[in-house]
Design a protein around this motif. Structure first.
Motif, PDB file in Angstrom:
ATOM      1  N   ALA A 209       0.667  -1.344  -0.473  1.00  0.00           N
ATOM      2  CA  ALA A 209       0.663   0.134  -0.063  1.00  0.00           C
ATOM      3  C   ALA A 209       1.158   1.655  -0.254  1.00  0.00           C
ATOM      4  CB  ALA A 209      -0.813   0.145   1.454  1.00  0.00           C
ATOM      5  N   PRO A 210       0.317   2.471  -0.944  1.00  0.00           N
ATOM      6  CA  PRO A 210       1.259   3.583  -0.508  1.00  0.00           C
ATOM      7  C   PRO A 210       1.022   4.164   0.489  1.00  0.00           C
ATOM      8  CG  PRO A 210      -1.410   3.708  -1.998  1.00  0.00           C
ATOM      9  CD  PRO A 210      -0.767   2.337  -1.436  1.00  0.00           C
ATOM     10  N   ASP A 211       1.849   5.472   1.127  1.00  0.00           N
ATOM     11  CA  ASP A 211       2.212   6.001   2.349  1.00  0.00           C
ATOM     12  C   ASP A 211       1.493   7.012   2.165  1.00  0.00           C
ATOM     13  OD1 ASP A 211       3.318   7.834   4.386  1.00  0.00           O
ATOM     14  OD2 ASP A 211       4.263   8.328   3.528  1.00  0.00           O
ATOM     15  N   LEU A 212      -0.244   6.633   3.003  1.00  0.00           N
ATOM     16  CA  LEU A 212      -0.987   7.641   2.640  1.00  0.00           C
ATOM     17  C   LEU A 212      -1.395   8.729   4.098  1.00  0.00           C
ATOM     18  CD1 LEU A 212      -3.378   4.245   3.419  1.00  0.00           C
ATOM     19  CD2 LEU A 212      -2.811   5.849   1.034  1.00  0.00           C
ATOM     20  N   SER A 213       0.635   8.880   4.333  1.00  0.00           N
ATOM     21  CA  SER A 213       0.121  10.077   5.404  1.00  0.00           C
ATOM     22  C   SER A 213       0.348  11.496   4.671  1.00  0.00           C
ATOM     23  CB  SER A 213       1.607  10.380   6.070  1.00  0.00           C
ATOM     24  OG  SER A 213       2.270  10.387   4.994  1.00  0.00           O
ATOM     25  N   GLY A 214      -0.623  12.287   4.976  1.00  0.00           N
ATOM     26  CA  GLY A 214      -0.222  13.650   4.662  1.00  0.00           C
ATOM     27  C   GLY A 214      -1.665  13.967   5.014  1.00  0.00           C
ATOM     28  N   GLY A 215      -2.630  13.557   5.037  1.00  0.00           N
ATOM     29  CA  GLY A 215      -4.109  13.715   5.567  1.00  0.00           C
ATOM     30  C   GLY A 215      -4.538  15.227   6.654  1.00  0.00           C
ATOM     31  N   ARG A 216      -3.971  15.310   7.715  1.00  0.00           N
ATOM     32  CA  ARG A 216      -3.639  16.659   8.245  1.00  0.00           C
ATOM     33  C   ARG A 216      -3.076  17.635   7.155  1.00  0.00           C
ATOM     34  NH1 ARG A 216      -6.034  15.331  12.828  1.00  0.00           N
ATOM     35  NH2 ARG A 216      -5.225  13.484  13.408  1.00  0.00           N
TER      36      ARG A 216
END
Length: 179
Positions: free
Chosen positions: A28-35
């Motif tokens: 799975a790709p890195d899903l961070s950055g949603g904030r």
């Protein structure tokens, strides 16, 4: 008849789980950055699905069922609202994809330049219409990461989306649903 169904049920369930791709083999790709406020602002367009307490097998079944709406997102479908009647069991439904437009190579190139990612956005909107009533929430995603998740209905894409949807709780707030 009830005895036959009871005996056949375990065999059917085993066959369904045997066809599941192994989630450990899916990256799975890195899903961070949603904030990030800019990512949240664009979350209306760029998002992924997640649901609490969902197993990979259940998420895979849900995405596989909803994938039948994705072929409808071809051609001019992103411009048109669409209604698909819910008729009985999955095997009784007519999932024949709509005819694609035959404008030739030059017409397809011009259409691709004009439409951009509209087909992918339409496919995601169709998934949302199917998954929201099942309790899946949308979480914002940076556009670059969103573009790495294919918008097709292949088994690999369904497996990837199921792994994301059944994974750990995202480090972001869910997007608000439009009422």
């Amino acid at each position: 008849m009830p005895v036959m169904l009871a005996v056949a049920a375990p065999a059917w369930g085993q066959a369904a789980t045997a066809d599941l791709p192994d989630p450990a083999s899916i990256t799975a790709p890195d899903l961070s950055g949603g904030r990030d406020p800019a990512v949240v602002r664009d979350g209306v367009k760029y998002y992924y699905f997640w649901r609490a307490d969902t197993s990979y097998a259940q998420a895979y079944a849900d995405f596989a069922d909803c994938a039948r709406f994705l072929p409808m997102a071809q051609g001019n479908a992103p411009l048109l609202p669409m209604f698909i009647a819910w008729r009985g069991a999955a095997e009784d439904r007519d999932d024949t994809p709509a005819a694609t437009h035959q404008y030739g190579l030059v017409g397809d190139l011009i259409g691709a330049m004009i439409m951009g990612s509209a087909s992918q956005l339409a496919a995601q909107a169709r998934l949302h219409a199917c998954l929201a009533p099942l309790g899946y929430q949308r979480f914002p995603l940076p556009k670059a990461t969103w573009q790495t998740i294919p918008a097709d209905a292949s088994a690999a894409t369904i497996a990837l989306r199921a792994k994301i949807a059944s994974g750990p709780r995202p480090d972001a707030e869910p997007l608000e649903e439009v009422q």
